[in-house]
Motif scaffolding. Structure first.
Motif, PDB file in Angstrom:
ATOM      1  N   MET A   1       0.855  -1.162   0.000  1.00 27.12           N
ATOM      2  CA  MET A   1       0.000   0.000   0.000  1.00 27.12           C
ATOM      3  C   MET A   1       0.911   1.238   0.000  1.00 27.12           C
ATOM      4  N   SER A   2       0.618   2.161  -0.849  1.00 26.83           N
ATOM      5  CA  SER A   2       1.421   3.380  -0.913  1.00 26.83           C
ATOM      6  C   SER A   2       1.077   4.308   0.255  1.00 26.83           C
ATOM      7  N   PHE A   6      -2.578   4.825   1.934  1.00 26.51           N
ATOM      8  CA  PHE A   6      -2.774   4.664   3.378  1.00 26.51           C
ATOM      9  C   PHE A   6      -3.413   5.911   3.983  1.00 26.51           C
ATOM     10  N   ALA A   7      -2.859   7.088   3.667  1.00 25.35           N
ATOM     11  CA  ALA A   7      -3.389   8.340   4.221  1.00 25.35           C
ATOM     12  C   ALA A   7      -4.837   8.550   3.807  1.00 25.35           C
ATOM     13  N   LYS A   8      -5.143   8.238   2.567  1.00 22.61           N
ATOM     14  CA  LYS A   8      -6.520   8.400   2.069  1.00 22.61           C
ATOM     15  C   LYS A   8      -7.478   7.459   2.807  1.00 22.61           C
ATOM     16  N   MET A   9      -7.095   6.206   2.951  1.00 24.77           N
ATOM     17  CA  MET A   9      -7.955   5.234   3.629  1.00 24.77           C
ATOM     18  C   MET A   9      -8.073   5.550   5.124  1.00 24.77           C
ATOM     19  N   PHE A  10      -6.989   6.022   5.714  1.00 26.73           N
ATOM     20  CA  PHE A  10      -7.021   6.410   7.121  1.00 26.73           C
ATOM     21  C   PHE A  10      -8.017   7.543   7.312  1.00 26.73           C
ATOM     22  N   ARG A  11      -7.956   8.544   6.446  1.00 25.18           N
ATOM     23  CA  ARG A  11      -8.853   9.692   6.526  1.00 25.18           C
ATOM     24  C   ARG A  11     -10.313   9.257   6.372  1.00 25.18           C
ATOM     25  N   VAL A  12     -10.556   8.324   5.473  1.00 28.89           N
ATOM     26  CA  VAL A  12     -11.915   7.805   5.284  1.00 28.89           C
ATOM     27  C   VAL A  12     -12.391   7.082   6.546  1.00 28.89           C
ATOM     28  N   SER A  13     -11.519   6.281   7.146  1.00 31.30           N
ATOM     29  CA  SER A  13     -11.889   5.494   8.320  1.00 31.30           C
ATOM     30  C   SER A  13     -12.041   6.328   9.594  1.00 31.30           C
ATOM     31  N   PHE A  14     -11.130   7.282   9.807  1.00 33.70           N
ATOM     32  CA  PHE A  14     -11.098   8.015  11.072  1.00 33.70           C
ATOM     33  C   PHE A  14     -11.572   9.457  10.969  1.00 33.70           C
ATOM     34  N   GLY A  15     -11.799   9.942   9.754  1.00 29.03           N
ATOM     35  CA  GLY A  15     -12.318  11.294   9.591  1.00 29.03           C
ATOM     36  C   GLY A  15     -11.282  12.399   9.713  1.00 29.03           C
ATOM     37  N   MET A  16     -10.005  12.023   9.763  1.00 29.34           N
ATOM     38  CA  MET A  16      -8.925  13.009   9.859  1.00 29.34           C
ATOM     39  C   MET A  16      -7.637  12.363   9.375  1.00 29.34           C
ATOM     40  N   PRO A  17      -6.676  13.179   8.966  1.00 28.31           N
ATOM     41  CA  PRO A  17      -5.390  12.613   8.530  1.00 28.31           C
ATOM     42  C   PRO A  17      -4.633  11.982   9.700  1.00 28.31           C
ATOM     43  N   PRO A  18      -3.707  11.069   9.397  1.00 26.82           N
ATOM     44  CA  PRO A  18      -2.973  10.380  10.465  1.00 26.82           C
ATOM     45  C   PRO A  18      -2.263  11.326  11.434  1.00 26.82           C
ATOM     46  N   HIS A  19      -1.634  12.364  10.941  1.00 27.46           N
ATOM     47  CA  HIS A  19      -0.904  13.279  11.826  1.00 27.46           C
ATOM     48  C   HIS A  19      -1.848  13.958  12.817  1.00 27.46           C
ATOM     49  N   ARG A  20      -3.004  14.399  12.353  1.00 25.79           N
ATOM     50  CA  ARG A  20      -3.967  15.049  13.247  1.00 25.79           C
ATOM     51  C   ARG A  20      -4.514  14.056  14.266  1.00 25.79           C
TER      52      ARG A  20
END
Length: 75
Positions: A1-2, A6-20
Motif C-alpha cells: 500500500m502506498s 494509506f493516508a486516504k484510507m485512514f482519513r476515510v476510516s477516522f475522519g482526519m489525517p494520520p498526523h492530526r
C-alpha cells in the motif's frame, strides 16, 4: 500500500489525517496527565511525545483553546 493510499484510507476510516489523529491522542493523554497536579508541564510534555514544553503548550492551546496551566485550574 502506498503512503498516499494509506493516508486516504485512514482519513476515510477516522475522519482526519494520520498526523492530526496522533496529535489529538497526544492531547487527550496530556489532559489525563494534567489532572494529577504533581506532574509538571515539562513532564507531561515529555510523556506525550512533545520535543519541548513550549511546543506542547502551543499545541495544547491550539487544540483546547486554553494553555495547559490554565486548563489544569478549570473545574
Amino acid at each position: 500500500m502506498s503512503t498516499f493510499h494509506f493516508a486516504k484510507m485512514f482519513r476515510v476510516s477516522f475522519g482526519m489525517p494520520p498526523h492530526r489523529y496522533v496529535a489529538a491522542r497526544r492531547i487527550e493523554q496530556a489532559e489525563r496527565l494534567l489532572r494529577n497536579r504533581e506532574n509538571s508541564l515539562a513532564t507531561v510534555a515529555s510523556a506525550c511525545g512533545f520535543g519541548s514544553q513550549s511546543h506542547f503548550s502551543k499545541a495544547f492551546k491550539a487544540t483546547t483553546g486554553v494553555p495547559p496551566g490554565e486548563w489544569r485550574s478549570l473545574p
